[in-house]
Design a protein around this motif. Structure first.
Motif, PDB file in Angstrom:
ATOM      1  N   SER A  61      74.686  95.031  39.474  1.00  0.00           N
ATOM      2  CA  SER A  61      75.345  94.599  38.249  1.00  0.00           C
ATOM      3  C   SER A  61      76.497  93.648  38.530  1.00  0.00           C
ATOM      4  CB  SER A  61      75.854  95.823  37.476  1.00  0.00           C
ATOM      5  OG  SER A  61      76.482  95.445  36.271  1.00  0.00           O
ATOM      6  N   LYS A  62      77.205  93.887  39.622  1.00  0.00           N
ATOM      7  CA  LYS A  62      78.437  93.145  39.892  1.00  0.00           C
ATOM      8  C   LYS A  62      78.421  92.560  41.304  1.00  0.00           C
ATOM      9  CE  LYS A  62      80.773  96.506  36.942  1.00  0.00           C
ATOM     10  NZ  LYS A  62      79.556  97.344  36.740  1.00  0.00           N
ATOM     11  N   CYS A  63      79.215  91.517  41.486  1.00  0.00           N
ATOM     12  CA  CYS A  63      79.230  90.841  42.783  1.00  0.00           C
ATOM     13  C   CYS A  63      79.711  91.753  43.906  1.00  0.00           C
ATOM     14  CB  CYS A  63      80.105  89.590  42.716  1.00  0.00           C
ATOM     15  SG  CYS A  63      79.284  88.157  41.973  1.00  0.00           S
ATOM     16  N   TRP A  64      80.680  92.631  43.616  1.00  0.00           N
ATOM     17  CA  TRP A  64      81.178  93.479  44.697  1.00  0.00           C
ATOM     18  C   TRP A  64      80.099  94.424  45.208  1.00  0.00           C
ATOM     19  CZ3 TRP A  64      80.999  98.702  44.169  1.00  0.00           C
ATOM     20  CH2 TRP A  64      81.022  99.249  42.889  1.00  0.00           C
ATOM     21  N   PRO A  77      67.078  88.680  49.015  1.00  0.00           N
ATOM     22  CA  PRO A  77      67.804  88.082  47.895  1.00  0.00           C
ATOM     23  C   PRO A  77      68.347  89.163  46.963  1.00  0.00           C
ATOM     24  CG  PRO A  77      65.687  86.991  48.221  1.00  0.00           C
ATOM     25  CD  PRO A  77      65.683  88.202  49.103  1.00  0.00           C
ATOM     26  N   ILE A  78      69.569  88.948  46.471  1.00  0.00           N
ATOM     27  CA  ILE A  78      70.223  89.906  45.580  1.00  0.00           C
ATOM     28  C   ILE A  78      70.552  89.201  44.271  1.00  0.00           C
ATOM     29  CG2 ILE A  78      72.190  91.448  45.235  1.00  0.00           C
ATOM     30  CD1 ILE A  78      72.473  91.568  48.304  1.00  0.00           C
ATOM     31  N   VAL A  79      70.012  89.725  43.181  1.00  0.00           N
ATOM     32  CA  VAL A  79      70.296  89.190  41.851  1.00  0.00           C
ATOM     33  C   VAL A  79      71.427  90.011  41.233  1.00  0.00           C
ATOM     34  CG1 VAL A  79      69.378  88.699  39.552  1.00  0.00           C
ATOM     35  CG2 VAL A  79      67.912  88.426  41.572  1.00  0.00           C
ATOM     36  N   VAL A  80      72.490  89.324  40.821  1.00  0.00           N
ATOM     37  CA  VAL A  80      73.621  89.972  40.167  1.00  0.00           C
ATOM     38  C   VAL A  80      73.336  89.933  38.668  1.00  0.00           C
ATOM     39  CG1 VAL A  80      76.129  90.062  39.914  1.00  0.00           C
ATOM     40  CG2 VAL A  80      75.113  89.161  42.026  1.00  0.00           C
ATOM     41  N   LEU A  81      72.825  91.030  38.135  1.00  0.00           N
ATOM     42  CA  LEU A  81      72.207  91.041  36.812  1.00  0.00           C
ATOM     43  C   LEU A  81      73.185  90.827  35.672  1.00  0.00           C
ATOM     44  CD1 LEU A  81      69.809  94.003  37.566  1.00  0.00           C
ATOM     45  CD2 LEU A  81      69.124  91.631  37.189  1.00  0.00           C
ATOM     46  N   ALA A  82      74.448  91.192  35.842  1.00  0.00           N
ATOM     47  CA  ALA A  82      75.435  90.988  34.784  1.00  0.00           C
ATOM     48  C   ALA A  82      76.155  89.664  34.911  1.00  0.00           C
ATOM     49  CB  ALA A  82      76.443  92.129  34.771  1.00  0.00           C
ATOM     50  N   GLY A  83      75.809  88.885  35.937  1.00  0.00           N
ATOM     51  CA  GLY A  83      76.464  87.604  36.137  1.00  0.00           C
ATOM     52  C   GLY A  83      77.718  87.732  36.970  1.00  0.00           C
ATOM     53  N   MET A  84      78.492  86.661  36.975  1.00  0.00           N
ATOM     54  CA  MET A  84      79.664  86.601  37.842  1.00  0.00           C
ATOM     55  C   MET A  84      80.914  86.327  37.025  1.00  0.00           C
ATOM     56  SD  MET A  84      79.389  82.796  39.473  1.00  0.00           S
ATOM     57  CE  MET A  84      80.278  81.504  38.601  1.00  0.00           C
ATOM     58  N   GLU A  85      82.054  86.455  37.683  1.00  0.00           N
ATOM     59  CA  GLU A  85      83.311  85.997  37.122  1.00  0.00           C
ATOM     60  C   GLU A  85      83.646  84.655  37.749  1.00  0.00           C
ATOM     61  OE1 GLU A  85      86.443  88.962  36.477  1.00  0.00           O
ATOM     62  OE2 GLU A  85      85.109  90.411  37.446  1.00  0.00           O
ATOM     63  N   ALA A  86      84.548  83.904  37.117  1.00  0.00           N
ATOM     64  CA  ALA A  86      84.828  82.538  37.556  1.00  0.00           C
ATOM     65  C   ALA A  86      85.222  82.476  39.031  1.00  0.00           C
ATOM     66  CB  ALA A  86      85.930  81.937  36.678  1.00  0.00           C
ATOM     67  N   GLU A  87      86.061  83.428  39.450  1.00  0.00           N
ATOM     68  CA  GLU A  87      86.546  83.388  40.837  1.00  0.00           C
ATOM     69  C   GLU A  87      85.484  83.766  41.860  1.00  0.00           C
ATOM     70  OE1 GLU A  87      88.072  87.320  38.976  1.00  0.00           O
ATOM     71  OE2 GLU A  87      87.734  85.229  38.370  1.00  0.00           O
ATOM     72  N   ALA A 100      72.950  86.092  37.624  1.00  0.00           N
ATOM     73  CA  ALA A 100      72.436  85.792  36.296  1.00  0.00           C
ATOM     74  C   ALA A 100      73.403  84.807  35.654  1.00  0.00           C
ATOM     75  CB  ALA A 100      72.348  87.062  35.459  1.00  0.00           C
ATOM     76  N   VAL A 101      72.868  83.759  35.044  1.00  0.00           N
ATOM     77  CA  VAL A 101      73.713  82.731  34.443  1.00  0.00           C
ATOM     78  C   VAL A 101      73.354  82.577  32.976  1.00  0.00           C
ATOM     79  CG1 VAL A 101      74.212  80.263  34.408  1.00  0.00           C
ATOM     80  CG2 VAL A 101      74.200  81.485  36.572  1.00  0.00           C
ATOM     81  N   TYR A 102      74.376  82.559  32.142  1.00  0.00           N
ATOM     82  CA  TYR A 102      74.200  82.386  30.698  1.00  0.00           C
ATOM     83  C   TYR A 102      75.390  81.648  30.095  1.00  0.00           C
ATOM     84  CZ  TYR A 102      76.797  86.634  31.659  1.00  0.00           C
ATOM     85  OH  TYR A 102      77.682  87.531  32.204  1.00  0.00           O
ATOM     86  N   ARG A 103      76.282  81.159  30.979  1.00  0.00           N
ATOM     87  CA  ARG A 103      77.461  80.395  30.554  1.00  0.00           C
ATOM     88  C   ARG A 103      77.508  79.072  31.293  1.00  0.00           C
ATOM     89  NH1 ARG A 103      82.685  84.337  30.806  1.00  0.00           N
ATOM     90  NH2 ARG A 103      83.615  82.268  31.087  1.00  0.00           N
ATOM     91  N   LEU A 104      77.751  77.992  30.553  1.00  0.00           N
ATOM     92  CA  LEU A 104      77.787  76.664  31.159  1.00  0.00           C
ATOM     93  C   LEU A 104      78.973  76.508  32.106  1.00  0.00           C
ATOM     94  CD1 LEU A 104      76.739  74.500  28.106  1.00  0.00           C
ATOM     95  CD2 LEU A 104      75.532  74.635  30.298  1.00  0.00           C
ATOM     96  N   ASP A 105      80.118  77.114  31.787  1.00  0.00           N
ATOM     97  CA  ASP A 105      81.263  76.981  32.685  1.00  0.00           C
ATOM     98  C   ASP A 105      80.967  77.604  34.037  1.00  0.00           C
ATOM     99  OD1 ASP A 105      81.285  79.509  31.428  1.00  0.00           O
ATOM    100  OD2 ASP A 105      83.458  79.743  31.727  1.00  0.00           O
ATOM    101  N   HIS A 106      80.215  78.682  34.062  1.00  0.00           N
ATOM    102  CA  HIS A 106      79.843  79.282  35.338  1.00  0.00           C
ATOM    103  C   HIS A 106      78.862  78.398  36.091  1.00  0.00           C
ATOM    104  CE1 HIS A 106      81.065  83.659  34.094  1.00  0.00           C
ATOM    105  NE2 HIS A 106      82.076  82.849  34.208  1.00  0.00           N
ATOM    106  N   CYS A 107      77.960  77.758  35.390  1.00  0.00           N
ATOM    107  CA  CYS A 107      77.042  76.807  36.036  1.00  0.00           C
ATOM    108  C   CYS A 107      77.820  75.693  36.727  1.00  0.00           C
ATOM    109  CB  CYS A 107      76.084  76.204  35.009  1.00  0.00           C
ATOM    110  SG  CYS A 107      74.830  77.322  34.385  1.00  0.00           S
ATOM    111  N   ARG A 108      78.827  75.184  36.043  1.00  0.00           N
ATOM    112  CA  ARG A 108      79.625  74.083  36.616  1.00  0.00           C
ATOM    113  C   ARG A 108      80.415  74.558  37.829  1.00  0.00           C
ATOM    114  NH1 ARG A 108      80.724  73.280  30.796  1.00  0.00           N
ATOM    115  NH2 ARG A 108      79.347  71.606  30.068  1.00  0.00           N
ATOM    116  N   LEU A 109      80.976  75.762  37.755  1.00  0.00           N
ATOM    117  CA  LEU A 109      81.717  76.300  38.893  1.00  0.00           C
ATOM    118  C   LEU A 109      80.805  76.499  40.097  1.00  0.00           C
ATOM    119  CD1 LEU A 109      83.946  78.925  37.050  1.00  0.00           C
ATOM    120  CD2 LEU A 109      84.751  76.867  38.235  1.00  0.00           C
ATOM    121  N   LEU A 110      79.596  76.982  39.861  1.00  0.00           N
ATOM    122  CA  LEU A 110      78.642  77.157  40.951  1.00  0.00           C
ATOM    123  C   LEU A 110      78.237  75.815  41.542  1.00  0.00           C
ATOM    124  CD1 LEU A 110      76.415  79.963  39.410  1.00  0.00           C
ATOM    125  CD2 LEU A 110      77.781  80.160  41.503  1.00  0.00           C
ATOM    126  N   ASP A 111      78.064  74.821  40.692  1.00  0.00           N
ATOM    127  CA  ASP A 111      77.712  73.485  41.165  1.00  0.00           C
ATOM    128  C   ASP A 111      78.807  72.926  42.068  1.00  0.00           C
ATOM    129  OD1 ASP A 111      75.864  71.109  40.882  1.00  0.00           O
ATOM    130  OD2 ASP A 111      77.739  70.209  40.157  1.00  0.00           O
TER     131      ASP A 111
END
Length: 376
Positions: A61-64, A77-87, A100-111
């Protein structure tokens, strides 16, 4: 030995994984869901066992949680099903996680993080097809993809959604969700967006909706030996993985008319042989089973009498004359030919087996058994 303990049967876990494989066939990959400490079963030992059994992906569920798996040597491979936080973006890239990605700001941060590291961020695009929780609503998919088009260091490895009623007998809404999902996948194909995995099947769909299997399925509760609900008649045999055991602290005769426990909620109607055991709601056993639950002593079902308290429970063992101090007691699991399941406990406590496992699994005395029944 502790006063009470939880046993985790790793052989049963492997058996259940094999049943998932049997359900989906060799062409479908399996993501083993080990979030929330593997539903109370112990994330690290469970993941290691499932990695040896052939799990293709792991889901947390979480990155930690993902970082704990990486630290324990899990390389799948590990899928973080609830997504990530910005940091989390640099960490996701450094440890090759799939958020898991569902926010554009997170897509940009990952890019940005991927570009800085000279890598590509592999993501699983989450779509909301009807669950109403996380995910890009399918009606908003096109503008979301328009914004993603400029990101050159993000690769959509997977596209997924979550079924809201796969564990119910009526599959009408599940079929509606699957139709929306297929439509969204076609729109991705029309834009020449390629991805390796489309996944929408949880345990309910693994067992009961074969047309939902796709390239990847997410197996959770069935790995731990439970069907997702009583509406699902499992086509395969699942073995329970968790047991809760304790031992008798004291046995004594109590006269007729004597009350037992807090609140005097049970009064003996006859001379009664009472056994006190070292388990309570602090150990995850539901207080709602006061005067309702049962335990196994010498392979015989005995009733819980009086309130379940923080650390102690009282049992009526009058019909088990051989019951004595230090005898083993099973509150979840099998003893002799009798078995108390998580589903039975959940039904009496008006909850679900998932909650029972998560609560009982927090017991710090957790023993992992190998295929021969010895400590792993």
């Amino acid at each position: 030995m502790a006063l009470n303990w939880v046993e985790i049967d790793l052989a049963a876990l492997r058996h259940n994984f094999a049943q998932v494989q049997h359900c989906v066939g060799s062409r479908t990959a399996i993501l083993a869901v080990v979030k929330s400490d593997a539903y109370g079963h112990g994330m690290i030992p469970v993941a290691r066992e499932l990695a040896k059994a052939g799990a293709h992906f792991f889901g947390v569920s979480k990155c930690w949680e993902a970082l704990k798996l990486r630290s324990a040597g899990i390389r799948q491979p590990i899928v973080v099903l609830a997504g990530m936080e910005a940091e989390d973006a640099p960490t996701v890239i450094a440890y090759d996680l799939r958020p898991a990605v569902y926010r554009l700001d997170h897509c940009r941060l990952l890019d940005e993080a991927a570009q800085h590291a000279g890598k590509v961020a592999r993501i699983h695009l989450k779509l909301d097809t009807g669950m109403g929780r996380l995910g890009v609503p399918v009606r908003d998919l096109e503008p979301f993809l328009d914004q993603m088009a400029s990101l050159k260091h993000v690769h959509v490895e997977g596209v997924f959604s979550h079924l809201a009623t796969a564990d119910e007998a009526d599959k009408t809404f599940s079929k509606e969700q699957m139709a929306r999902f297929r439509g969204a996948l076609q729109r991705l194909h029309d834009r020449s967006i390629t991805f390796e995995y489309a996944h929408i099947a949880n345990s309910g769909a693994v067992l009961d909706i074969p047309e939902a299997h796709g390239q990847l399925v997410r197996a959770g509760i069935m790995l731990y030996g439970s069907p997702p609900s009583e509406d699902i008649q499992s086509p395969v045999h699942l073995r329970p993985v968790m047991a809760l055991k304790t031992k008798i602290l004291q046995v004594k005769w109590v006269p007729s008319g004597h009350s037992i426990g807090y609140g005097r909620t049970f009064v003996c109607s006859r001379p009664t042989r009472i056994a006190t055991i070292a388990v309570g709601y602090d150990d995850g056993y539901p207080r709602a089973l006061s005067n309702r639950g049962e335990a196994l002593v010498h392979g015989v079902r005995v009733p819980i009498v009086g309130r379940v308290s923080m650390n102690l429970i009282t049992l009526d063992v009058t019909h088990v004359p051989g019951a004595a101090p230090d005898d083993e007691v099973v509150l979840l699991g099998t003893q002799g030919t009798e078995r108390i399941s998580a589903e039975e406990i959940a039904q009496k406590a008006h909850t679900i087996s998932y909650e029972i496992y998560c609560a009982i699994g927090k017991n710090p005395q957790r023993l992992f058994l190998n295929s021969s029944g010895h400590l792993a």
